[in-house]
Design a protein around this motif. Structure first.
Motif, PDB file in Angstrom:
ATOM      1  N   ARG A 105       1.530 -37.670  60.896  1.00 56.40           N
ATOM      2  CA  ARG A 105       0.548 -38.719  60.618  1.00 56.40           C
ATOM      3  C   ARG A 105       0.935 -40.025  61.304  1.00 56.40           C
ATOM      4  NH1 ARG A 105       0.522 -36.780  54.757  1.00 56.40           N
ATOM      5  NH2 ARG A 105      -1.238 -35.342  54.666  1.00 56.40           N
ATOM      6  N   ASP A 161     -11.386 -40.464  56.256  1.00 54.32           N
ATOM      7  CA  ASP A 161     -11.760 -39.316  57.089  1.00 54.32           C
ATOM      8  C   ASP A 161     -13.251 -39.318  57.392  1.00 54.32           C
ATOM      9  OD1 ASP A 161      -9.173 -38.382  57.227  1.00 54.32           O
ATOM     10  OD2 ASP A 161      -9.359 -37.145  55.432  1.00 54.32           O
ATOM     11  N   ASN A 168     -16.510 -23.191  63.435  1.00 57.79           N
ATOM     12  CA  ASN A 168     -15.450 -24.163  63.161  1.00 57.79           C
ATOM     13  C   ASN A 168     -14.505 -23.516  62.147  1.00 57.79           C
ATOM     14  OD1 ASN A 168     -13.947 -26.469  63.148  1.00 57.79           O
ATOM     15  ND2 ASN A 168     -15.440 -27.723  62.072  1.00 57.79           N
ATOM     16  N   GLY A 171     -11.558 -22.267  59.520  1.00 61.81           N
ATOM     17  CA  GLY A 171     -10.846 -22.832  58.381  1.00 61.81           C
ATOM     18  C   GLY A 171      -9.536 -22.114  58.147  1.00 61.81           C
ATOM     19  N   GLN A 182      -1.919 -25.670  56.522  1.00 65.28           N
ATOM     20  CA  GLN A 182      -3.339 -25.472  56.274  1.00 65.28           C
ATOM     21  C   GLN A 182      -3.949 -24.335  57.085  1.00 65.28           C
ATOM     22  OE1 GLN A 182      -4.635 -29.434  57.065  1.00 65.28           O
ATOM     23  NE2 GLN A 182      -4.213 -29.357  59.265  1.00 65.28           N
ATOM     24  N   TYR A 204      -4.577 -24.294  60.373  1.00 64.41           N
ATOM     25  CA  TYR A 204      -5.315 -24.729  61.552  1.00 64.41           C
ATOM     26  C   TYR A 204      -4.837 -26.100  61.966  1.00 64.41           C
ATOM     27  CZ  TYR A 204      -7.996 -27.262  57.987  1.00 64.41           C
ATOM     28  OH  TYR A 204      -8.350 -28.072  56.942  1.00 64.41           O
ATOM     29  N   ASP A 224      -6.240 -29.730  62.880  1.00 72.77           N
ATOM     30  CA  ASP A 224      -7.417 -30.565  62.739  1.00 72.77           C
ATOM     31  C   ASP A 224      -7.736 -31.228  64.071  1.00 72.77           C
ATOM     32  OD1 ASP A 224      -9.125 -32.912  62.068  1.00 72.77           O
ATOM     33  OD2 ASP A 224      -8.781 -32.214  60.026  1.00 72.77           O
ATOM     34  N   ARG A 238      -8.957 -34.043  64.697  1.00 70.89           N
ATOM     35  CA  ARG A 238      -8.595 -35.448  64.779  1.00 70.89           C
ATOM     36  C   ARG A 238      -7.147 -35.634  65.193  1.00 70.89           C
ATOM     37  NH1 ARG A 238     -10.883 -36.482  58.897  1.00 70.89           N
ATOM     38  NH2 ARG A 238      -9.835 -34.499  58.773  1.00 70.89           N
ATOM     39  N   GLN A 239      -6.292 -34.659  64.842  1.00 72.19           N
ATOM     40  CA  GLN A 239      -4.903 -34.741  65.281  1.00 72.19           C
ATOM     41  C   GLN A 239      -4.813 -34.585  66.790  1.00 72.19           C
ATOM     42  OE1 GLN A 239      -3.794 -31.532  62.669  1.00 72.19           O
ATOM     43  NE2 GLN A 239      -2.649 -32.898  61.315  1.00 72.19           N
ATOM     44  N   THR A 261     -13.652 -30.279  65.982  1.00 72.02           N
ATOM     45  CA  THR A 261     -13.497 -28.959  65.382  1.00 72.02           C
ATOM     46  C   THR A 261     -12.018 -28.671  65.153  1.00 72.02           C
ATOM     47  OG1 THR A 261     -13.434 -27.918  67.567  1.00 72.02           O
ATOM     48  CG2 THR A 261     -15.575 -28.068  66.494  1.00 72.02           C
ATOM     49  N   ARG A 262     -11.781 -27.577  64.454  1.00 74.75           N
ATOM     50  CA  ARG A 262     -10.408 -27.156  64.168  1.00 74.75           C
ATOM     51  C   ARG A 262     -10.046 -25.950  65.035  1.00 74.75           C
ATOM     52  NH1 ARG A 262     -13.061 -28.376  59.365  1.00 74.75           N
ATOM     53  NH2 ARG A 262     -13.801 -26.225  59.220  1.00 74.75           N
TER      54      ARG A 262
END
Length: 582
Positions: free
Chosen positions: A26, A187, A272, A274, A370, A372, A374, A376-377, A418-419
């Motif tokens: 993060r 988010d 997408n 999960g 998790q 996957y 993300d 955004r990362q 997307t992931r």
């Protein structure tokens, strides 16, 4: 003790490591602190053992300081000789306000310091090339933080705007910052993206979802002309983002352009994924993606070859599929088009700075929590690569000048992240970027290696001049990997804008241009710089040249089937359901 393959597959991660690495990710936008530490340690110790390099840097610092003092003296005498000019991509100090004292002195001091640090971080004997690139890149990012353009007290443009608006620009900028900060903390998505909802204002080309499995929906677009070429066009977009970059607003849609000129177009819309999809791998993306779509289309239109098209990593996957089909002697493809797609990853540009064993292991542990990665990362890494445009210019334009950049369909799509499944992401980073298996003949499909050299169908390969994701010299290496006929295009713009390049309408760019040349099948190799010098230069969009190329390699147009006629059973209207998965 686990063997080397287990360690590299990420199967032996320690659950106790995950909370720490998630917290670190993060703070670092997903970058591995260990990878950065290794790079700087390699550079520091080799520099410490290089007194010759140290002496050279001391001499350079003295010369640059003298150069700046002479510049100040010349300015004091009413002269203004050039000192250090910024590179072509750096336009921060180009406006006329920066030519006034004392701002031009600050700009020159910064540019000279930037030049010195580049000398310091490169050319140190013994440092690995990868570590050298990492150190030079990170140092450049750190220096950019302190650019005089980033501060009110040292930016004459901001000061001029502050006086003109009596400080209202800073109030607007504070409001812009607060809005963006809230979006990050919650988010949320950028303000205004609701105006670009797929199926309403973007991704509106008429069509139907005609096939669906757990990974893709296959969209068949409705004919827009009385007659159509018999060979359909299958488009495989990258799974990193939503598919509709190629079907944005009607004036900015590649799909609409093709169907309006007599082509039947199919598009893959990726799910997408999960946490339940953590075990989907690269072969699943090939089998459930490209091969499933090809099978569905050929069952509906038997004995008709297709035009295969792939964008970015979708292009890499399409090339892998074409090589596997050629290996197995399945003549399903008539041509192959690759858009900003690499097939040799030895020199992937600055994106390769984030890919080594330490970085991939860090991401694998991060994804283990998790299942996957993300989107955004990953966006943080892309922002760092193009920080001048995506970070610092935004800081000045929106937070200091108080302006607001209009949200376009392309920018709204870029926010629709997307992931990526844990297994697939690790496999493509290792097999393609880290080990370069595809270019070196080790990439296997269904247990057997594939070779791009087996591809014999004509290729149309597009690259872009300012591509930070797929640098054009890297894309050009397809000439070394295949003996097929290759029509190669180098177009203006970056990874997205260079591809989404309509020839007319309000979205058309008046500055658009491209170079194009054809290497005949089995023709001699020409290196990239020589090709750039010799290739024909043209003004405008490359889309018409590509469409003419497709048409020349297609059969005579036939009567277009009526909507709903044929072997398809429509599941729903385009753009389908997967594109709406958040």
């Amino acid at each position: 003790m686990p063997d080397h393959d287990d360690r590299r597959s990420g199967s032996t991660f320690q659950p106790l490591d995950v909370p720490l690495k998630v917290a670190l990710a993060r703070m670092t936008h997903g970058l591995s602190p260990s990878a950065l530490a290794n790079a700087f340690s390699d550079w520091y110790w080799h520099l410490a053992m290089s007194p010759g390099k140290q002496l050279q840097l001391a001499e350079s610092a003295w010369k640059q300081q003298l150069q700046w003092l002479l510049y100040v003296q010349a300015w004091g005498m009413g002269l203004c000789p050039p000192c250090q000019e910024p590179g072509p991509p750096d336009k921060r100090f180009a406006p006329p306000q920066w030519q006034r004292p004392p701002y031009h002195l600050l700009a020159q001091a910064f540019l000279l310091a930037q030049q010195w640090w580049r000398e310091a971080t490169t050319g140190v004997r013994g440092v690995s090339k990868h570590h050298e690139h990492v150190v030079e890149f990170v140092t450049r990012q750190w220096l950019d933080v302190w650019s005089p353009s980033n501060f009110v007290a040292t930016n004459p443009q901001v000061q001029e705007e502050t006086l003109r608006t009596l400080g209202y620009n800073l109030l607007r900028g504070g409001a812009n910052w607060w809005r963006d900060a809230l979006a990050v903390l919650t988010d949320g998505r950028p303000a205004g993206v609701e105006r670009f909802r797929p199926g309403e204002t973007v991704a509106v080309t008429p069509g139907q979802v005609v096939y669906r499995n757990r990974l893709i929906e296959l969209i068949r677009y409705a004919p827009a002309t009385d007659k159509v070429h018999p060979e359909p066009v299958l488009v495989v977009p990258s799974w990193i983002m939503k598919y509709y970059i190629l079907d944005l607003s009607p004036g900015n849609s590649m799909v609409k352009y093709l169907v309006g000129r007599g082509h039947t177009v199919y598009m893959i819309s990726w799910k997408n994924p999960g946490g339940e999809d953590r075990d989907l791998g690269m072969e699943d993306y090939l089998d459930l993606g490209v091969f499933a779509a090809l099978d569905a289309i050929t069952r509906a239109q038997p004995e008709v070859p297709l035009h295969g098209v792939g964008y970015c990593l979708g292009g890499t996957l399409m090339a892998i599929a074409a090589a596997a089909l050629a290996r197995d002697r399945k003549p399903l493809l008539k041509t192959l088009t690759l858009l900003a797609a690499q097939t040799d990853f030895e020199e992937p540009g600055e994106l390769g700075l984030f890919i080594d064993e330490s970085q991939i292991a860090f991401l694998e542990d991060l994804m283990a929590e998790q299942g996957y990665l993300d989107g955004r990362q990953m966006a943080g890494a892309f922002a760092l690569i193009n920080s001048k445009d995506l970070v610092w210019s935004k800081l000045v334009h929106e937070y200091l000048m108080g302006a607001r950049t209009p949200l376009t369909d392309l920018r709204a799509w870029n926010a629709d992240a997307t992931r990526m499944p844990q297994r697939m992401h690790g496999e493509y980073l290792r097999r393609l970027y880290l080990d370069n298996d595809l270019a070196e003949g080790r990439y296997t499909v269904h247990g057997r290696p594939v070779a791009l050299k087996d591809i014999r169908v004509p290729m149309f390969v597009v690259s872009t001049e300012r591509d930070h994701v797929s640098p054009w010299p890297s894309v050009y290496k397809i000439h070394l990997l295949s003996d097929a006929e290759i029509t190669f295009v180098l177009t203006s713009g970056g990874h997205n804008v260079g591809i989404v390049n309509p020839p007319d309408g309000p979205a058309a760019s008046p500055q658009a241009r491209y170079r194009i040349d054809v290497r005949a099948a089995g023709g001699p190799y020409v290196d990239a710089p020589t090709w750039q010098e010799l290739a024909e230069a043209r003004e405008g969009s490359w889309w018409p040249a590509w469409q003419a190329w497709l048409a020349a390699r297609s059969g005579r147009p036939v009567k277009a089937p009526a909507t709903g006629v044929g072997r398809w059973r429509a599941l729903c209207e385009a753009p389908g359901t997967y594109v709406h998965m958040g």
